[in-house]
Write a protein that holds these residues in place. Structure first.
Motif, PDB file in Angstrom:
ATOM      1  N   ILE A  86       8.821 -18.268  -3.248  1.00 35.30           N
ATOM      2  CA  ILE A  86       8.959 -18.231  -1.793  1.00 35.30           C
ATOM      3  C   ILE A  86       9.292 -19.629  -1.295  1.00 35.30           C
ATOM      4  O   ILE A  86       8.609 -20.605  -1.642  1.00 35.30           O
ATOM      5  CB  ILE A  86       7.656 -17.733  -1.133  1.00 35.30           C
ATOM      6  CG1 ILE A  86       7.201 -16.410  -1.784  1.00 35.30           C
ATOM      7  CG2 ILE A  86       7.837 -17.557   0.362  1.00 35.30           C
ATOM      8  CD1 ILE A  86       5.824 -15.974  -1.344  1.00 35.30           C
ATOM      9  N   ALA A  87      10.332 -19.722  -0.485  1.00 35.84           N
ATOM     10  CA  ALA A  87      10.724 -20.990   0.121  1.00 35.84           C
ATOM     11  C   ALA A  87      10.326 -20.985   1.588  1.00 35.84           C
ATOM     12  O   ALA A  87      10.542 -20.008   2.298  1.00 35.84           O
ATOM     13  CB  ALA A  87      12.228 -21.203  -0.032  1.00 35.84           C
ATOM     14  N   GLY A  88       9.750 -22.082   2.030  1.00 32.97           N
ATOM     15  CA  GLY A  88       9.185 -22.149   3.364  1.00 32.97           C
ATOM     16  C   GLY A  88      10.144 -22.602   4.441  1.00 32.97           C
ATOM     17  O   GLY A  88      11.327 -22.814   4.173  1.00 32.97           O
ATOM     18  N   PRO A  89       9.591 -22.757   5.634  1.00 34.20           N
ATOM     19  CA  PRO A  89       8.148 -22.662   5.924  1.00 34.20           C
ATOM     20  C   PRO A  89       7.595 -21.242   5.758  1.00 34.20           C
ATOM     21  O   PRO A  89       8.259 -20.274   6.088  1.00 34.20           O
ATOM     22  CB  PRO A  89       8.033 -23.132   7.370  1.00 34.20           C
ATOM     23  CG  PRO A  89       9.391 -22.854   7.953  1.00 34.20           C
ATOM     24  CD  PRO A  89      10.377 -23.057   6.841  1.00 34.20           C
ATOM     25  N   ARG A 133       0.527 -10.047   5.742  1.00 38.23           N
ATOM     26  CA  ARG A 133       1.910 -10.163   6.202  1.00 38.23           C
ATOM     27  C   ARG A 133       2.410 -11.560   5.861  1.00 38.23           C
ATOM     28  O   ARG A 133       1.770 -12.557   6.203  1.00 38.23           O
ATOM     29  CB  ARG A 133       1.988  -9.934   7.705  1.00 38.23           C
ATOM     30  CG  ARG A 133       3.386 -10.092   8.293  1.00 38.23           C
ATOM     31  CD  ARG A 133       3.358  -9.897   9.790  1.00 38.23           C
ATOM     32  NE  ARG A 133       4.682 -10.010  10.374  1.00 38.23           N
ATOM     33  CZ  ARG A 133       4.934  -9.941  11.675  1.00 38.23           C
ATOM     34  NH1 ARG A 133       3.932  -9.739  12.522  1.00 38.23           N
ATOM     35  NH2 ARG A 133       6.170 -10.055  12.118  1.00 38.23           N
ATOM     36  N   LEU A 134       3.546 -11.617   5.180  1.00 34.95           N
ATOM     37  CA  LEU A 134       4.131 -12.895   4.769  1.00 34.95           C
ATOM     38  C   LEU A 134       5.476 -13.077   5.454  1.00 34.95           C
ATOM     39  O   LEU A 134       6.306 -12.151   5.476  1.00 34.95           O
ATOM     40  CB  LEU A 134       4.293 -12.938   3.248  1.00 34.95           C
ATOM     41  CG  LEU A 134       4.852 -14.229   2.636  1.00 34.95           C
ATOM     42  CD1 LEU A 134       4.275 -14.447   1.249  1.00 34.95           C
ATOM     43  CD2 LEU A 134       6.392 -14.183   2.533  1.00 34.95           C
ATOM     44  N   ARG A 135       5.711 -14.276   5.976  1.00 34.08           N
ATOM     45  CA  ARG A 135       6.988 -14.625   6.592  1.00 34.08           C
ATOM     46  C   ARG A 135       7.506 -15.913   5.959  1.00 34.08           C
ATOM     47  O   ARG A 135       6.747 -16.873   5.784  1.00 34.08           O
ATOM     48  CB  ARG A 135       6.834 -14.788   8.100  1.00 34.08           C
ATOM     49  CG  ARG A 135       6.699 -13.468   8.839  1.00 34.08           C
ATOM     50  CD  ARG A 135       6.544 -13.652  10.314  1.00 34.08           C
ATOM     51  NE  ARG A 135       5.182 -14.078  10.642  1.00 34.08           N
ATOM     52  CZ  ARG A 135       4.740 -14.287  11.880  1.00 34.08           C
ATOM     53  NH1 ARG A 135       5.564 -14.109  12.902  1.00 34.08           N
ATOM     54  NH2 ARG A 135       3.504 -14.653  12.100  1.00 34.08           N
ATOM     55  N   ALA A 136       8.771 -15.926   5.608  1.00 36.69           N
ATOM     56  CA  ALA A 136       9.380 -17.086   4.956  1.00 36.69           C
ATOM     57  C   ALA A 136      10.881 -17.060   5.194  1.00 36.69           C
ATOM     58  O   ALA A 136      11.433 -16.111   5.770  1.00 36.69           O
ATOM     59  CB  ALA A 136       9.064 -17.080   3.462  1.00 36.69           C
ATOM     60  N   GLN A 137      11.566 -18.121   4.704  1.00 29.28           N
ATOM     61  CA  GLN A 137      13.020 -18.189   4.823  1.00 29.28           C
ATOM     62  C   GLN A 137      13.721 -17.543   3.640  1.00 29.28           C
ATOM     63  O   GLN A 137      14.812 -17.002   3.761  1.00 29.28           O
ATOM     64  CB  GLN A 137      13.463 -19.650   4.955  1.00 29.28           C
ATOM     65  CG  GLN A 137      13.184 -20.262   6.307  1.00 29.28           C
ATOM     66  CD  GLN A 137      13.869 -19.489   7.430  1.00 29.28           C
ATOM     67  OE1 GLN A 137      15.072 -19.224   7.386  1.00 29.28           O
ATOM     68  NE2 GLN A 137      13.088 -19.132   8.455  1.00 29.28           N
TER      69      GLN A 137
END
Length: 720
Positions: A81-84, A64-68
């Motif tokens: 992918i741009a963080g956090p 599972r990936l979470r990002a902005q």
């Protein structure tokens, strides 16, 4: 819901979530499972690039990936992918980063300013992280620690700095290159290469936690255990122990079978305590479930000399009992066969004169006779023991006496409920014993003995419940018993010491074995009492006494059964709560003096545990006690704080006004380190043992095992 539906509708176009019914190959579930993308806003640019922004989440199998923000370019199949950024893998591994470029399956890519966290415990921080094939993760310029890291720049208590760290997700291993162990940022050790298990791995080959041990007899030494994983069901641990006075190799082998398991441990030693001699021990244990409901158990012990176990801080034993037993038990049947061997470590005993080899076979069958009612028990028992000595006993000492015995026993008992709530039990039985005696001129070579018996027991159980809900139980008991023994005297090697307690108050013979039996008429009276309070406390008590027609000279003074009237048995227990329990037992003689008394207390608290025992025995030359014996045992632990724990133990001989053993321990544990310091002192001495002091020190870096670290106390930047 609209947000999720919009995202799912776009996934097939991107090639990320094409549904499939094909089963994935073994080990490839994550890579082949359908992908899913969810975000607050999703749009497609004219260049056919998908852009997802705002609380973006991507799912691929157990990843599972979470990002902005996530940007997907279909032409090259890459995700920017741009963080956090937060990536969770199966709940065990978490990856945090500021930016990343990965493939659409999240199996390959590069992450910047990344951290990998195992089990919310061990963290690896790096400048750059590379994911390869979903199996390998490479971290460059890495700092590894399980300590809490503060943002104010203070270094953690310990860390491992490495030029590169590679994590093999399949093998669950961490490989360090050019690594330094630092304590408060001070380099302590350098490793050109080292392999450590990740915290998700339960068993793997490698070093275990070393320990330092210092004793007054062996000096200072270090023990470094090494664990060999020999498969899923067996392992071997070898522990070299080196000091200025000893060279010891300890070992432990374990194996689990489909129907049982074995454990073998031992040691081989060359030391300065017995120069030029090899010393050691072997202990083996095992349990197996055999066909037809038979259980095999064995526990074997052997040691090179009497002092070895004490010299090396092993089990505190004064006799070694080895045994192997076969047991089959059903509701109405018991079959048990066993062989036993005893080796004495006592200076007061000679090995050749004690019954060292023993064999026992017991069979018992229970059934309910239709016309008589009640319960019938049929028993057969065979017993034999031999001594190493071949001397013929002439005087009172057994010397080389060997004995074999065969016993057949039949017993019938039945209960009736009479008027006024009285419960009557009638017991009738008889036993026949056949003895064979060797190497003893005091007894015939063979002897037959018959022993009929009968007893009538009356009980009156009563209970009362108060208006407040408290329950009280009272049960007066009286028993009239009779036993007769016909036959000549036989050796009574099995019944050396008699213990009079609640368990044998109503027994027709209170000797511990059937080579000795009581005779004549006996009257037993007493009562059981219990109180249960609604506030949680409970109390129990038993009082009883035995009156016999004729005194039995075989009962010693401190047994409490001498003369025609036994000592008064007093026993009780008080449980004030689930955490506090007090137990007492004593024998009060006719002069209102205790011939034997024992008291035990146990207390448990959220921060402390205390257990203590006091024992007093009066003089009894028949049991080898010319003076009163009074001893006290104490064990306790106390949690000084969430991270500090103290422990203490003491065995004190009140009669001699001196301690026989004492110990103290202090342990510190937090999320990243455990330190354990112990000191133990043995004050007693024998011809083979000298008083000794044992000092132990162990330090462990938590985080590299499945269950490590103090879960109750995790330091913060304000309490570090």
């Amino acid at each position: 819901m609209r947000r999720a539906l919009l995202s799912l509708a776009l996934l097939p176009w991107l090639g990320l979530g094409a549904p499939t019914r094909a089963e994935p190959p073994a080990g490839a579930e994550s890579a082949s499972a359908p992908a899913m993308l969810v975000a607050d806003r999703v749009f497609i640019t004219p260049q056919r690039i998908l852009v997802a922004t705002g609380n973006v989440e991507a799912f691929q199998g157990d990843v599972r990936l979470r990002a902005q923000k996530i940007t997907y370019d279909q032409s090259n199949g890459t995700l920017e992918i741009a963080g956090p950024i937060r990536i969770d893998q199966g709940g065990d591994v978490t990856i945090l980063a500021s930016a990343a470029e990965m493939d659409r399956d999240l199996q390959n890519g590069i992450l910047s300013s990344a951290r990998m966290v195992f089990k919310q415990q061990l963290q690896l921080a790096s400048l750059q992280m590379t994911r390869v094939s979903g199996r390998y993760t490479q971290l460059y310029k890495t700092a590894v620690t399980s300590c809490h890291v503060c943002d104010d720049g203070r270094p953690p208590l310990w860390q491992i700095r490495a030029e590169r760290v590679t994590h093999d997700q399949l093998a669950q291993q961490l490989y360090f290159e050019n690594a330094q162990l630092r304590v408060l940022d001070v380099p302590v050790f350098y490793f050109p290469g080292i392999r450590l298990p990740d915290p998700t791995l339960e068993r793997t080959t490698g070093f275990l936690i070393p320990s330092i041990r210092t004793t007054s007899n062996l000096g200072s030494g270090v023990k470094v255990p090494y664990f060999f994983r020999l498969g899923d069901h067996r392992d071997l641990t070898l522990s070299p122990y080196i000091s200025g006075k000893t060279r010891t190799l300890e070992g432990r082998y374990r194996q689990a079978f489909r129907t049982g398991r074995i454990t073998i441990e031992g040691a081989h030693t060359r030391d300065d305590l017995q120069t030029g001699e090899s010393r050691g021990y072997i202990f083996a244990q095992g349990q197996f479930e055999l066909p037809k409901g038979v259980n095999l158990d064995f526990d074997l012990k052997t040691v090179s000399d009497d002092a070895y176990l004490a010299d090396y801080g092993l089990q505190d034993l004064d006799r070694l009992r080895s045994e192997a037993t076969l047991t089959k038990a059903r509701r109405d049947m018991l079959l048990r066969a066993g062989v036993y061997h005893y080796k004495t470590l006592r200076d007061s005993e000679q090995q050749e004169f004690i019954p060292s080899a023993i064999a026992d076979v017991t069979y018992q069958q229970r059934f309910s006779p239709g016309r008589l009612g009640g319960e019938m028990r049929l028993s057969l028992e065979g017993h034999g023991h031999r001594r190493q000595s071949n001397l013929t006993s002439i005087g009172p000492l057994p010397q080389g006496r060997d004995v074999a015995r065969l016993t057949a026993d039949v017993d019938w008992r039945r209960n009736w409920r009479l008027a006024y709530g009285i419960v009557a039990e009638w017991q009738v039985g008889a036993a026949a014993d056949a003895f064979s005696v060797y190497n003893d001129a005091n007894f015939a070579n063979s002897e037959i003995r018959l022993a009929p018996r009968s007893a009538l027991t009356l009980r009156l159980p009563m209970s009362r419940r108060s208006a407040a809900g408290h329950s009280t139980y009272l049960e007066p008991i009286v028993q009239l018993g009779w036993r007769d023994v016909t036959g000549e005297a036989v050796p009574e090697d099995e019944s050396g010491f008699v213990e009079f307690d609640q368990g044998n108050l109503l027994a027709l013979s209170r000797f511990p074995a059937i080579d000795a039996r009581e005779e004549g008429l006996t009257l037993v009276y007493g009562f059981n009492w219990a109180r249960y309070s609604t506030s949680g406390w409970q109390a129990f008590a038993t009082v009883g006494q035995v009156i016999r027609q004729d005194a039995d000279p075989r009962f010693t003074k401190s047994s409490g059964l001498g003369g025609t009237s036994s000592d008064l048995l007093l026993a009780g227990q008080l449980r004030l709560s689930e955490d506090l329990s007090l137990t007492a037992r004593g024998l009060l003689n006719g002069s209102l003096n205790f011939s034997k008394a024992e008291f035990r207390g146990d207390w448990r608290h959220s921060r402390a545990t205390v257990a203590g025992t006091y024992l007093w025995l009066g003089t009894d030359p028949a049991e080898g006690r010319s003076e009163e014996s009074s001893e006290m045992w104490f064990d306790g632990t106390y949690d000084i704080s969430p991270s500090w724990r103290a422990s203490a133990s003491l065995r004190y001989d009140i009669s001699d006004a001196r301690a026989t053993r004492a110990g103290f321990g202090l342990a510190y544990s937090n999320e990243c380190v455990t330190v354990d310091v112990t000191i133990n002192r043995r004050y007693t001495s024998t011809t083979s043992l000298e008083p000794s002091t044992d000092f132990g020190f162990t330090i462990a870096l938590n985080g590299f095992s499945v269950n490590s670290g103090n879960k109750k106390y995790r330091r913060s930047c304000s309490n570090t």
